[in-house]
Scaffold this active site. Structure first.
Site, PDB file in Angstrom:
ATOM      1  N   HIS A  12     -40.673 -41.998  -8.547  1.00 53.47           N
ATOM      2  CA  HIS A  12     -41.950 -41.784  -9.230  1.00 53.47           C
ATOM      3  C   HIS A  12     -42.105 -42.675 -10.465  1.00 53.47           C
ATOM      4  O   HIS A  12     -41.124 -43.219 -10.990  1.00 53.47           O
ATOM      5  CB  HIS A  12     -42.085 -40.318  -9.650  1.00 53.47           C
ATOM      6  CG  HIS A  12     -41.005 -39.884 -10.614  1.00 53.47           C
ATOM      7  ND1 HIS A  12     -41.057 -40.144 -11.967  1.00 53.47           N
ATOM      8  CD2 HIS A  12     -39.837 -39.231 -10.404  1.00 53.47           C
ATOM      9  CE1 HIS A  12     -39.986 -39.668 -12.552  1.00 53.47           C
ATOM     10  NE2 HIS A  12     -39.212 -39.108 -11.630  1.00 53.47           N
ATOM     11  N   GLU A  31     -35.931 -33.350  -7.239  1.00 57.45           N
ATOM     12  CA  GLU A  31     -34.809 -33.794  -8.049  1.00 57.45           C
ATOM     13  C   GLU A  31     -33.723 -32.722  -8.057  1.00 57.45           C
ATOM     14  O   GLU A  31     -33.959 -31.559  -7.670  1.00 57.45           O
ATOM     15  CB  GLU A  31     -35.295 -34.081  -9.486  1.00 57.45           C
ATOM     16  CG  GLU A  31     -34.243 -34.595 -10.466  1.00 57.45           C
ATOM     17  CD  GLU A  31     -33.572 -35.879 -10.018  1.00 57.45           C
ATOM     18  OE1 GLU A  31     -32.753 -35.807  -9.069  1.00 57.45           O
ATOM     19  OE2 GLU A  31     -33.848 -36.941 -10.611  1.00 57.45           O
TER      20      GLU A  31
END
Length: 203
Positions: free
Chosen positions: A14, A91
């Site tokens: 990202h 994550e």
């Protein structure tokens, strides 16, 4: 000629968030911080690069955290592709460390901090956090599941730095050196005939 069932993954980290800038441990804090101004600029630049390299994506997947969804939506738009959110692409869960800066964490949560930097890959971070092995098993299972849905296709996946390090470890058998930069590109080819028996069981 038998068509290839190999899935081509184009893996993206990202764009930048303020928490990246502040060196704050983001983990799976929900929805998590949004992209900042630089993060959107990075995503715009990456979009132009992808359009030069790839004429299509058969599917687009993203972690369900805000920073990855925003990145994926921007990258998918020129291809008129829908973004599919997958929690398996998140994550690493950082437990008690989530939301703390790298300066705060060793002071406020010294035991959890020590766990983060321990040598053992099976040690979980206190407070519901994951071990490196947990992360690798989860992200591998997610990618193999997506590959089983899209054999022989090209899939864009937007995930996170720690998660992409775990992908490298699973694919190559050793830790990658250095940092996975925001909006960096990695390519992974998944072919069922090359999977280990344990990985094949995950399909």
């Amino acid at each position: 000629m038998v068509p290839s069932v190999r899935t081509e993954f184009v893996l993206i980290r990202h764009g930048e968030t303020d928490w990246n800038k502040e060196r704050r441990l983001q983990g799976q804090e929900k929805p998590g911080p949004p992209l900042n101004k630089l993060g959107f600029q990075q995503t715009e630049m990456l979009s132009r690069v992808l359009l030069q390299r790839y004429d299509h994506f058969d599917a687009v997947f993203s972690s369900d955290l805000l920073r990855t969804v925003q990145t994926a939506q921007a990258l998918a738009a020129p291809y008129q592709a829908q973004v599919h959110e997958h929690p398996g692409l998140r994550e690493r869960h950082m437990g008690l460390l989530q939301g703390l800066t790298y300066a705060e964490a060793p002071v406020k949560q010294p035991m959890a901090w020590a766990t983060l930097y321990s040598d053992g890959s099976s040690t979980r971070i206190p407070g519901g956090g994951e071990s490196l092995d947990d992360l690798q098993e989860r992200i591998t299972a997610a990618l193999l599941e997506i590959a089983s849905w899209h054999p022989g296709k090209r899939v864009l996946v937007v995930s996170h730095g720690g998660a992409l390090h775990a992908v490298h470890r699973a694919a190559r058998g050793f830790e990658a050196k250095g940092k996975v930069m925001n909006c960096s590109i990695s390519v992974l080819l998944v072919e069922p005939t090359q999977l280990t028996p344990k990985q094949q069981q995950l399909l």
